[in-house]
Scaffold this motif. Sequence first.
Motif, PDB file in Angstrom:
ATOM      1  N   PRO A   1     -11.294 -21.986  33.450  1.00  0.00           N
ATOM      2  CA  PRO A   1     -11.340 -20.659  32.813  1.00  0.00           C
ATOM      3  C   PRO A   1     -10.007 -20.235  32.208  1.00  0.00           C
ATOM      4  CG  PRO A   1     -11.365 -20.457  35.201  1.00  0.00           C
ATOM      5  CD  PRO A   1     -11.525 -21.911  34.902  1.00  0.00           C
ATOM      6  N   VAL A   2      -8.900 -20.848  32.635  1.00  0.00           N
ATOM      7  CA  VAL A   2      -7.583 -20.553  32.065  1.00  0.00           C
ATOM      8  C   VAL A   2      -7.021 -21.851  31.491  1.00  0.00           C
ATOM      9  CG1 VAL A   2      -5.262 -19.672  32.477  1.00  0.00           C
ATOM     10  CG2 VAL A   2      -7.191 -18.711  33.732  1.00  0.00           C
ATOM     11  N   ILE A   3      -6.751 -21.873  30.193  1.00  0.00           N
ATOM     12  CA  ILE A   3      -6.258 -23.070  29.503  1.00  0.00           C
ATOM     13  C   ILE A   3      -4.852 -22.776  28.979  1.00  0.00           C
ATOM     14  CG2 ILE A   3      -6.645 -24.692  27.616  1.00  0.00           C
ATOM     15  CD1 ILE A   3      -9.607 -24.019  27.761  1.00  0.00           C
TER      16      ILE A   3
ATOM     17  N   HIS B   1     -10.986 -17.342  29.145  1.00  0.00           N
ATOM     18  CA  HIS B   1     -12.267 -17.276  28.438  1.00  0.00           C
ATOM     19  C   HIS B   1     -13.420 -17.188  29.427  1.00  0.00           C
ATOM     20  CE1 HIS B   1     -13.310 -21.556  29.303  1.00  0.00           C
ATOM     21  NE2 HIS B   1     -12.000 -21.668  29.362  1.00  0.00           N
ATOM     22  N   VAL B   2     -14.494 -16.513  29.001  1.00  0.00           N
ATOM     23  CA  VAL B   2     -15.726 -16.382  29.791  1.00  0.00           C
ATOM     24  C   VAL B   2     -16.905 -16.527  28.846  1.00  0.00           C
ATOM     25  CG1 VAL B   2     -14.695 -14.907  31.565  1.00  0.00           C
ATOM     26  CG2 VAL B   2     -15.751 -13.869  29.551  1.00  0.00           C
ATOM     27  N   GLU B   3     -18.033 -16.968  29.382  1.00  0.00           N
ATOM     28  CA  GLU B   3     -19.266 -17.071  28.620  1.00  0.00           C
ATOM     29  C   GLU B   3     -20.041 -15.770  28.711  1.00  0.00           C
ATOM     30  OE1 GLU B   3     -21.476 -21.091  28.140  1.00  0.00           O
ATOM     31  OE2 GLU B   3     -20.737 -21.060  30.193  1.00  0.00           O
TER      32      GLU B   3
ATOM     33  N   LEU C   1     -22.402 -16.496  23.373  1.00  0.00           N
ATOM     34  CA  LEU C   1     -21.052 -16.192  22.903  1.00  0.00           C
ATOM     35  C   LEU C   1     -20.018 -16.575  23.951  1.00  0.00           C
ATOM     36  CD1 LEU C   1     -21.809 -12.615  21.512  1.00  0.00           C
ATOM     37  CD2 LEU C   1     -21.758 -14.745  20.210  1.00  0.00           C
ATOM     38  N   ARG C   2     -18.756 -16.625  23.510  1.00  0.00           N
ATOM     39  CA  ARG C   2     -17.644 -16.873  24.425  1.00  0.00           C
ATOM     40  C   ARG C   2     -16.513 -15.910  24.070  1.00  0.00           C
ATOM     41  NH1 ARG C   2     -16.418 -20.967  28.026  1.00  0.00           N
ATOM     42  NH2 ARG C   2     -18.298 -22.072  27.361  1.00  0.00           N
ATOM     43  N   LEU C   3     -16.045 -15.185  25.078  1.00  0.00           N
ATOM     44  CA  LEU C   3     -14.987 -14.202  24.892  1.00  0.00           C
ATOM     45  C   LEU C   3     -13.649 -14.799  25.311  1.00  0.00           C
ATOM     46  CD1 LEU C   3     -17.594 -12.413  24.935  1.00  0.00           C
ATOM     47  CD2 LEU C   3     -16.216 -10.631  25.992  1.00  0.00           C
TER      48      LEU C   3
END
Length: 451
Positions: free
Chosen positions: A51-53, A70-72, A76-78
């Motif tokens: 979740p953290v890149i 990022h989250v799904e 969509l992806r936020l």
Amino acid sequence: MAIDGLIILDASGRPVIQSGYTSFPPAYPLLLIDTLNNELSKASRTDSVDPVIYVPPGIGDFSGGSACCHVEMGELRLIASVSGDADPLIAFAFLQAFSEILHDYFGTVSTATLKDNFDVVYQLLEETLDSSGYPLTTSPNALRDIVLPPSLLSKLLASLPAPTSSGPNRPGASGASNAPSGAFASPIPWRKLGVRHNHNEILFDVAEELRAIVGRNGTTLTSNAYGKIEANAKLTGMPDLLLSFSNPNVLTECAFHPCVRLQRWMREKTLSFVPPDGKFVLMEYQYALPHAALAGNVPVPLALKPNITVGEFGGNFTVTFSSKTNRIMENVRIELYLGESATGAQCTISSAGSGVGSVGGIEGSWTFEPQRRLLRWEIPIMHSSGSWVLRGSWTSKAKIPRPAHAFQIHFEVPSYSFSSLKVDQVRLSGETYKIYKGVRAAGSGSIEWRW
């Protein structure tokens, strides 16, 4: 430092919504998008991407590197990027809040919904995140007075008269600029003035989720129950409520809506609050086990006995699933990732001890998802005495397949809470009418069962 900005990607990884990155070079958001898309393309499953890149430095004036959080959200992806000395949890909290705001405004959120309501989405983004990257107004109840929902905005614009040439001192000039703003007129930020309802009621939903990991020998390694109380208030005026529990000792690690008076809770273990109008989350908590029980050992209400043999280019399995509770479980879903090279599966379902095969019915049905290489067994209703067996095999292009060594089990238990939390009473002050109170419970579970 805070949040750099927000980006919403569609199902193909292209940006649909993007906040202004005024303090960064123009290529900065493109670097974030490319880094995330590269990670997604390399992963066998989209949910296996961290979740953290980390995004390395190296473009323009951007020299410190950043974290792409990022989250799904459906298709969509936020994305919320964080640079400098900042906590990524702030970004995830904002993403969760903004996702709930979009659902509150539009119901179903999709690429088409965002494209049809660009103006509303960008207004929401301006009101929820300031130019310095700090969250502002995230309460949907307060935002509705500042940013009109699409349906209400359309009706309002349609009812406006045609513009005239009247000057500021002419009779046709508007005096709205001298009126106080409805969004900030109330002394309580989460509740506006002048709320009126024909029927005064408040409904509480106690939703609890069991999260557990079970070892290959059937021993529970860890299990905890987390809950939240969702409320839907339709009350006239400015009601002041006092909610008390019959067993508040089962609650720990509590988090509250800003309307709750914390000192009253710490002193009396009661919730004193003036509620927002409409739906909101009153509190979240963790189930505190009795002192006599072992820490982190909430009973798991089911049993799984897998027998899996991995051979060349595939394998065989026999999975027995049974209930250990006297309540009915619904929407049971058992999933197993069969490996990156899996090509197909063949299964039969039968009751325990029976050799009669089936592909559907009360014992459920099975499916294989080729894109995710996932075997899914779904049981719509599981009775307390139910016990079913899934037998089958799968094929793989790899000579030595590498399936996941854990099943993912999800289920629901209606009208049930793991903590047995009980609402004792809800008292109203500040208003003269009587209110209707309703309370219901719902339990669910997410278990990793290793083999």
